[in-house]
Scaffold this motif. Structure first.
Motif, PDB file in Angstrom:
ATOM      1  N   ASP A   9     -49.128  10.063 -69.450  1.00  0.00           N
ATOM      2  CA  ASP A   9     -48.795   9.165 -68.347  1.00  0.00           C
ATOM      3  C   ASP A   9     -49.586   7.863 -68.406  1.00  0.00           C
ATOM      4  OD1 ASP A   9     -51.027  10.881 -67.687  1.00  0.00           O
ATOM      5  OD2 ASP A   9     -50.894  10.204 -65.615  1.00  0.00           O
ATOM      6  N   SER A  10     -50.621   7.810 -69.216  1.00  0.00           N
ATOM      7  CA  SER A  10     -51.408   6.583 -69.396  1.00  0.00           C
ATOM      8  C   SER A  10     -50.797   5.753 -70.521  1.00  0.00           C
ATOM      9  CB  SER A  10     -52.856   6.934 -69.747  1.00  0.00           C
ATOM     10  OG  SER A  10     -53.520   5.802 -70.276  1.00  0.00           O
ATOM     11  N   SER A  11     -50.328   4.559 -70.179  1.00  0.00           N
ATOM     12  CA  SER A  11     -49.739   3.689 -71.206  1.00  0.00           C
ATOM     13  C   SER A  11     -50.777   3.314 -72.258  1.00  0.00           C
ATOM     14  CB  SER A  11     -49.135   2.434 -70.574  1.00  0.00           C
ATOM     15  OG  SER A  11     -50.113   1.695 -69.882  1.00  0.00           O
ATOM     16  N   THR A  12     -52.040   3.198 -71.861  1.00  0.00           N
ATOM     17  CA  THR A  12     -53.111   2.875 -72.809  1.00  0.00           C
ATOM     18  C   THR A  12     -53.268   3.988 -73.837  1.00  0.00           C
ATOM     19  OG1 THR A  12     -54.262   1.592 -71.119  1.00  0.00           O
ATOM     20  CG2 THR A  12     -55.561   2.303 -73.020  1.00  0.00           C
ATOM     21  N   MET A  13     -53.310   5.238 -73.382  1.00  0.00           N
ATOM     22  CA  MET A  13     -53.450   6.358 -74.325  1.00  0.00           C
ATOM     23  C   MET A  13     -52.224   6.487 -75.221  1.00  0.00           C
ATOM     24  SD  MET A  13     -56.333   7.756 -74.546  1.00  0.00           S
ATOM     25  CE  MET A  13     -55.843   9.042 -75.667  1.00  0.00           C
ATOM     26  N   ARG A  14     -51.040   6.316 -74.643  1.00  0.00           N
ATOM     27  CA  ARG A  14     -49.830   6.369 -75.474  1.00  0.00           C
ATOM     28  C   ARG A  14     -49.908   5.327 -76.580  1.00  0.00           C
ATOM     29  NH1 ARG A  14     -47.100   6.429 -70.627  1.00  0.00           N
ATOM     30  NH2 ARG A  14     -46.306   4.326 -70.985  1.00  0.00           N
ATOM     31  N   GLU A  15     -50.360   4.129 -76.235  1.00  0.00           N
ATOM     32  CA  GLU A  15     -50.441   3.046 -77.222  1.00  0.00           C
ATOM     33  C   GLU A  15     -51.516   3.321 -78.269  1.00  0.00           C
ATOM     34  OE1 GLU A  15     -49.580  -0.182 -79.406  1.00  0.00           O
ATOM     35  OE2 GLU A  15     -48.370   0.695 -77.813  1.00  0.00           O
ATOM     36  N   ILE A  16     -52.672   3.794 -77.864  1.00  0.00           N
ATOM     37  CA  ILE A  16     -53.753   4.090 -78.813  1.00  0.00           C
ATOM     38  C   ILE A  16     -53.302   5.133 -79.829  1.00  0.00           C
ATOM     39  CG2 ILE A  16     -56.020   5.225 -79.031  1.00  0.00           C
ATOM     40  CD1 ILE A  16     -56.765   3.844 -76.345  1.00  0.00           C
ATOM     41  N   VAL A  17     -52.760   6.238 -79.335  1.00  0.00           N
ATOM     42  CA  VAL A  17     -52.370   7.339 -80.214  1.00  0.00           C
ATOM     43  C   VAL A  17     -51.171   6.948 -81.078  1.00  0.00           C
ATOM     44  CG1 VAL A  17     -51.570   9.729 -80.314  1.00  0.00           C
ATOM     45  CG2 VAL A  17     -53.341   9.078 -78.667  1.00  0.00           C
ATOM     46  N   SER A  18     -50.139   6.396 -80.469  1.00  0.00           N
ATOM     47  CA  SER A  18     -48.936   6.076 -81.243  1.00  0.00           C
ATOM     48  C   SER A  18     -49.192   4.965 -82.253  1.00  0.00           C
ATOM     49  CB  SER A  18     -47.754   5.742 -80.329  1.00  0.00           C
ATOM     50  OG  SER A  18     -48.016   4.617 -79.535  1.00  0.00           O
ATOM     51  N   SER A  19     -49.990   3.958 -81.902  1.00  0.00           N
ATOM     52  CA  SER A  19     -50.309   2.889 -82.862  1.00  0.00           C
ATOM     53  C   SER A  19     -51.054   3.434 -84.070  1.00  0.00           C
ATOM     54  CB  SER A  19     -51.174   1.809 -82.215  1.00  0.00           C
ATOM     55  OG  SER A  19     -50.418   0.998 -81.400  1.00  0.00           O
ATOM     56  N   TYR A  20     -52.047   4.278 -83.815  1.00  0.00           N
ATOM     57  CA  TYR A  20     -52.805   4.858 -84.923  1.00  0.00           C
ATOM     58  C   TYR A  20     -51.894   5.676 -85.833  1.00  0.00           C
ATOM     59  CZ  TYR A  20     -56.219   7.295 -87.677  1.00  0.00           C
ATOM     60  OH  TYR A  20     -56.926   7.781 -88.757  1.00  0.00           O
ATOM     61  N   LEU A  21     -51.057   6.496 -85.245  1.00  0.00           N
ATOM     62  CA  LEU A  21     -50.176   7.338 -86.047  1.00  0.00           C
ATOM     63  C   LEU A  21     -49.163   6.508 -86.833  1.00  0.00           C
ATOM     64  CD1 LEU A  21     -49.629  10.340 -83.597  1.00  0.00           C
ATOM     65  CD2 LEU A  21     -51.162  10.217 -85.578  1.00  0.00           C
ATOM     66  N   ARG A  22     -48.596   5.483 -86.206  1.00  0.00           N
ATOM     67  CA  ARG A  22     -47.645   4.614 -86.922  1.00  0.00           C
ATOM     68  C   ARG A  22     -48.311   3.924 -88.109  1.00  0.00           C
ATOM     69  NH1 ARG A  22     -45.756   3.129 -81.430  1.00  0.00           N
ATOM     70  NH2 ARG A  22     -43.751   4.185 -81.170  1.00  0.00           N
ATOM     71  N   LYS A  23     -49.539   3.446 -87.910  1.00  0.00           N
ATOM     72  CA  LYS A  23     -50.270   2.771 -88.995  1.00  0.00           C
ATOM     73  C   LYS A  23     -50.547   3.712 -90.162  1.00  0.00           C
ATOM     74  CE  LYS A  23     -52.645  -0.493 -86.025  1.00  0.00           C
ATOM     75  NZ  LYS A  23     -53.917  -0.815 -85.372  1.00  0.00           N
ATOM     76  N   ASN A  24     -50.466   5.006 -89.893  1.00  0.00           N
ATOM     77  CA  ASN A  24     -50.771   6.001 -90.919  1.00  0.00           C
ATOM     78  C   ASN A  24     -49.546   6.793 -91.369  1.00  0.00           C
ATOM     79  OD1 ASN A  24     -53.829   6.106 -91.523  1.00  0.00           O
ATOM     80  ND2 ASN A  24     -53.666   5.699 -89.322  1.00  0.00           N
ATOM     81  N   GLY A  25     -48.374   6.194 -91.228  1.00  0.00           N
ATOM     82  CA  GLY A  25     -47.178   6.746 -91.840  1.00  0.00           C
ATOM     83  C   GLY A  25     -46.286   7.629 -91.000  1.00  0.00           C
ATOM     84  N   PHE A  26     -46.589   7.785 -89.729  1.00  0.00           N
ATOM     85  CA  PHE A  26     -45.763   8.622 -88.865  1.00  0.00           C
ATOM     86  C   PHE A  26     -44.686   7.790 -88.177  1.00  0.00           C
ATOM     87  CE2 PHE A  26     -49.813  10.792 -89.122  1.00  0.00           C
ATOM     88  CZ  PHE A  26     -49.481  12.128 -89.195  1.00  0.00           C
ATOM     89  N   GLU A  27     -43.546   8.420 -87.933  1.00  0.00           N
ATOM     90  CA  GLU A  27     -42.520   7.854 -87.063  1.00  0.00           C
ATOM     91  C   GLU A  27     -42.813   8.436 -85.685  1.00  0.00           C
ATOM     92  OE1 GLU A  27     -40.044   5.682 -87.758  1.00  0.00           O
ATOM     93  OE2 GLU A  27     -40.839   5.514 -89.791  1.00  0.00           O
TER      94      GLU A  27
END
Length: 124
Positions: A9-27
């Motif tokens: 529910d935290s947009s900040t946490m969603r962005e932190i986690v999803s950005s890191y994963l995207r930068k490392n090859g995840f969709e």
């Protein structure tokens, strides 16, 4: 098609986690709560890993995990709780539901990168 669903529910946490994963090859796709997470899973059968907070409005992460296992009858998706909760009883409830793992915040991407890639079938 995403291979990871990040639910928080935290947009900040969603962005932190999803950005890191995207930068490392995840969709990655995201959801704002458990109900939204269920909808995303129904819409995208390619999701292999759910990374979810526990404490969220509308539907919490443990209720979402239970619905994934029962209502969606999805036993193959891996569910990791990423939460501030470190209560042993809550962890046991998660394990009984079918939660794959439990990570206490803060999120340390480098510590989970290898295991997440294995869970998603991105590396042997």
């Amino acid at each position: 098609m995403a291979n990871v669903l990040v639910v928080d529910d935290s947009s900040t946490m969603r962005e932190i986690v999803s950005s890191y994963l995207r930068k490392n090859g995840f969709e990655v796709t995201t959801a704002t709560d458990g109900r939204d997470g269920i909808a995303q899973l129904r819409a995208d059968p390619a999701i292999r890993l759910v990374v979810s907070d526990v404490n969220m409005p509308i539907m919490d992460g443990l209720m979402m995990a239970e619905k994934i296992r029962t209502e969606l009858d999805n036993k193959s998706v891996h569910i990791i709780m990423l939460t501030t909760e470190d209560n042993p009883l809550m962890r046991e409830r998660g394990k009984a539901i079918g939660v794959t793992g439990w990570i206490v915040k803060p999120f340390r991407g480098e510590a989970v990168l290898g295991p997440f890639k294995r869970l998603c079938g991105l590396q042997p």
